[in-house]
Design an enzyme around this catalytic site. Sequence first.
Site, mmCIF file in Angstrom:
data_model
loop_
_atom_site.group_PDB
_atom_site.id
_atom_site.type_symbol
_atom_site.label_atom_id
_atom_site.label_comp_id
_atom_site.label_asym_id
_atom_site.label_seq_id
_atom_site.Cartn_x
_atom_site.Cartn_y
_atom_site.Cartn_z
ATOM 1 N N PRO A 2 0.756 -1.157 -0.053
ATOM 2 C CA PRO A 2 0.058 -0.077 0.185
ATOM 3 C C PRO A 2 0.809 1.304 0.032
ATOM 4 O O PRO A 2 1.831 1.449 0.463
ATOM 5 C CB PRO A 2 -0.557 -0.148 1.415
ATOM 6 N N LYS A 60 2.987 6.614 4.549
ATOM 7 C CA LYS A 60 2.276 5.469 4.430
ATOM 8 C C LYS A 60 1.940 4.968 5.787
ATOM 9 O O LYS A 60 1.734 3.820 6.014
ATOM 10 C CB LYS A 60 3.441 4.175 3.799
#
Length: 277
Positions: A2, A60
């Site tokens: 991700p 992130k």
Amino acid sequence: MPELPEVEITMRKLAPKILRRKIISFYSDWPRGLHSHYSLDKLSKDLRGRKILRLSRIGKVIFLHLSGQNSPRIAFHQRMSGRLLILDDSDFTVNAKHIRIKLGLSGSKILAFVDPRKFGIMWYGSSEHLDKYSYLQKLGPDALSLSKKYFYNALNNKRIGIKAFLLRQDILAGVGNIVADEVLWEAKINPQLKSNSLSINQKNSLFLAIKKVLKRSIALGGSSMRDWVHPDQDRGSYQDNWRAYGRAGKKCFRCGTILKRAIIAGRGTVFCVHCQK
Ligand SMILES: [Zn+2]
């Protein structure tokens, strides 16, 4: 893994489900993924009774800001295969596979950190404690809120390949391999150029492309490949709109040239030799 868009989606979808809820239990079967000055027992005890007041994100990493003494934070990095899910107590057993961390919340909700490959990290502590972890301490400004002045200075000062530059979380936080390839295609910049060799027009295009690609990906719910899904188990659709990433051997959408793949900055990189100068 991700990247910024997926982590932003995760945060947006978690917020209405977990804000103002109280932590009533904590469980982990993977202590190696926990980074805290507390032992597992103490960590679990310290968390209990605290409320989740606010969520924030840098790159992130998602932060859960908690109530009570020392205003501690939980930070999650999903890394390779991690994802955060909101489960009801009742459907917990059905979805229990690969759950590494489980936060029991008031209102019969569970925040579960699911991570088949076990590369994910949870940090816990006050700001003072979290600053001792070099990844968090060095985290650069978030790529979505990057200022032009900072970005231009960093390009001039770093003198490294532009692909490596985009991936460095201490320079700008949140860009991973997908976003980097998409941004360079969008800005028509060859990934092999040095950061300080870009023309003023290229710098400007790159700055705009970062914002554009991130916003487009967020609007499409991010990229769902293999493991990653939203906290409510929806999927993103940015993977159906990639222009460069994952398209080696296919035609460039702009000029029709076959896209090339090379290893640049240690990562598989797809680009158009014709229109990325
Ligand atoms: Zn092209």
